[in-house]
Design an enzyme around this catalytic site. Structure first.
Site, mmCIF file in Angstrom:
data_model
loop_
_atom_site.group_PDB
_atom_site.id
_atom_site.type_symbol
_atom_site.label_atom_id
_atom_site.label_comp_id
_atom_site.label_asym_id
_atom_site.label_seq_id
_atom_site.Cartn_x
_atom_site.Cartn_y
_atom_site.Cartn_z
ATOM 1 N N ASN A 15 1.039 -1.127 -0.013
ATOM 2 C CA ASN A 15 0.089 0.144 -0.003
ATOM 3 C C ASN A 15 0.673 1.050 0.104
ATOM 4 O OD1 ASN A 15 -2.964 -0.397 0.142
ATOM 5 N ND2 ASN A 15 -2.398 -1.929 1.479
ATOM 6 N N ARG A 66 5.472 -0.465 26.666
ATOM 7 C CA ARG A 66 4.984 -0.462 25.701
ATOM 8 C C ARG A 66 4.443 2.198 26.106
ATOM 9 N NH1 ARG A 66 0.472 1.557 23.137
ATOM 10 N NH2 ARG A 66 -0.276 1.123 21.216
ATOM 11 N N MET A 91 0.589 -2.926 12.354
ATOM 12 C CA MET A 91 -0.355 -3.957 13.248
ATOM 13 C C MET A 91 -0.203 -3.208 14.887
ATOM 14 S SD MET A 91 -1.205 -5.332 10.356
ATOM 15 C CE MET A 91 -1.732 -6.811 10.602
ATOM 16 N N LEU A 94 -3.088 1.303 17.869
ATOM 17 C CA LEU A 94 -2.727 2.250 19.021
ATOM 18 C C LEU A 94 -3.657 3.099 20.030
ATOM 19 C CD1 LEU A 94 -1.356 4.502 15.349
ATOM 20 C CD2 LEU A 94 -0.437 3.718 17.366
ATOM 21 N N ASN A 108 -7.025 4.566 8.404
ATOM 22 C CA ASN A 108 -5.992 3.524 8.311
ATOM 23 C C ASN A 108 -6.990 2.936 7.029
ATOM 24 O OD1 ASN A 108 -5.509 1.293 8.979
ATOM 25 N ND2 ASN A 108 -7.402 0.307 9.940
ATOM 26 N N HIS A 110 -8.199 -1.855 6.341
ATOM 27 C CA HIS A 110 -8.435 -2.828 7.043
ATOM 28 C C HIS A 110 -9.303 -3.430 5.474
ATOM 29 C CE1 HIS A 110 -9.085 -5.322 9.862
ATOM 30 N NE2 HIS A 110 -10.244 -5.925 9.501
#
Ligand code: GAR
Length: 210
Positions: A15, A66, A91, A94, A108, A110
């Site tokens: 993409n 994280r 992947m 967020l 995004n 999907h």
């Protein structure tokens, strides 16, 4: 000056490649300021370098938590002052903090016709369910996973006997069409988070759920 786009990608980056091509052709009137990845092996980073775009690796294992990783991500992406943050096969989920920071300007893609099949393994789930139709969705990102205002969908008919891999590659072809188009519309001000303008498109390949 052209508006800047930052692209987040974890994997192959097909993409990303399609978006690079549409920028190079002048179809998307923006500058890809950086490609940021969480994965040192991401082909997306190689593609970015080959195109002369800043390729930035921010991996979680280099951070204490994280939370610290995501903060580093926010700081890095912010430096490029993006008009739009594009998730292209990124992947990681967020947090609300990231999404609020870049509120209403994160997109995004999907690989399903949302709201169907949120989450992973969408192609296999479609095959297992025996669905006749599948596709991909471009949407604005909200804190809820694979949710948020839908901008565009690309549809494919599922052929009988088709496996998940074949289906995935046909859906990807659609992704390479609809993602650059959705980005172009955003950059030109034709759509926004509050006005995704889910128009019906008469083309067989690009359609809208609205
Ligand atoms: C694409 O199919 C994209 O829709 C999907 O990952 C693939 C990335 O391909 N994204 C997600 O599943 C996000 N939840 P690419 O790296 O070749 O662009």
């Amino acid at each position: 000056m052209l508006p800047s786009i930052v692209i987040l990608a974890s994997g192959n980056g097909s993409n990303l490649q399609s978006i690079i091509r549409h920028v190079d052709l002048g179809y998307i009137k923006a500058r890809i300021a950086a490609v940021v990845s969480d994965n040192p092996d991401a082909m997306a980073l190689v593609r970015a370098q080959a195109a002369g775009i800043d390729a930035v690796l921010i991996r979680q294992s280099d951070h204490a938590s994280r939370d610290a990783w995501e903060l580093a991500l926010i700081e890095k992406v912010s430096k490029y002052k993006p008009a739009l943050v594009v998730l292209a096969g990124f992947m990681r989920v967020l947090s609300e903090r990231f999404i609020t920071h870049f509120e209403k300007r994160i997109m995004n893609i999907h690989p399903s016709l949302l709201p169907a099949y949120r989450g992973l393994n969408t192609h296999q789930r479609v095959v297992d369910a025996g669905d006749s139709e599948h596709g991909a969705t471009v949407h604005f990102v909200t804190p809820k996973l694979d949710d948020g205002p839908v901008i565009m969908q690309g549809r494919v008919q599922v052929s009988s006997g088709e496996d998940a891999e074949e289906l995935a590659s046909r859906v990807l072809e659609q992704e390479h069409i609809i993602y650059p188009e959705a980005i172009r519309q955003f950059i030109e001000g034709e759509i926004s988070f509050d006005n995704p303008r889910c128009r019906q498109n008469t083309s067989e390949k690009i359609s809208s759920p609205c």
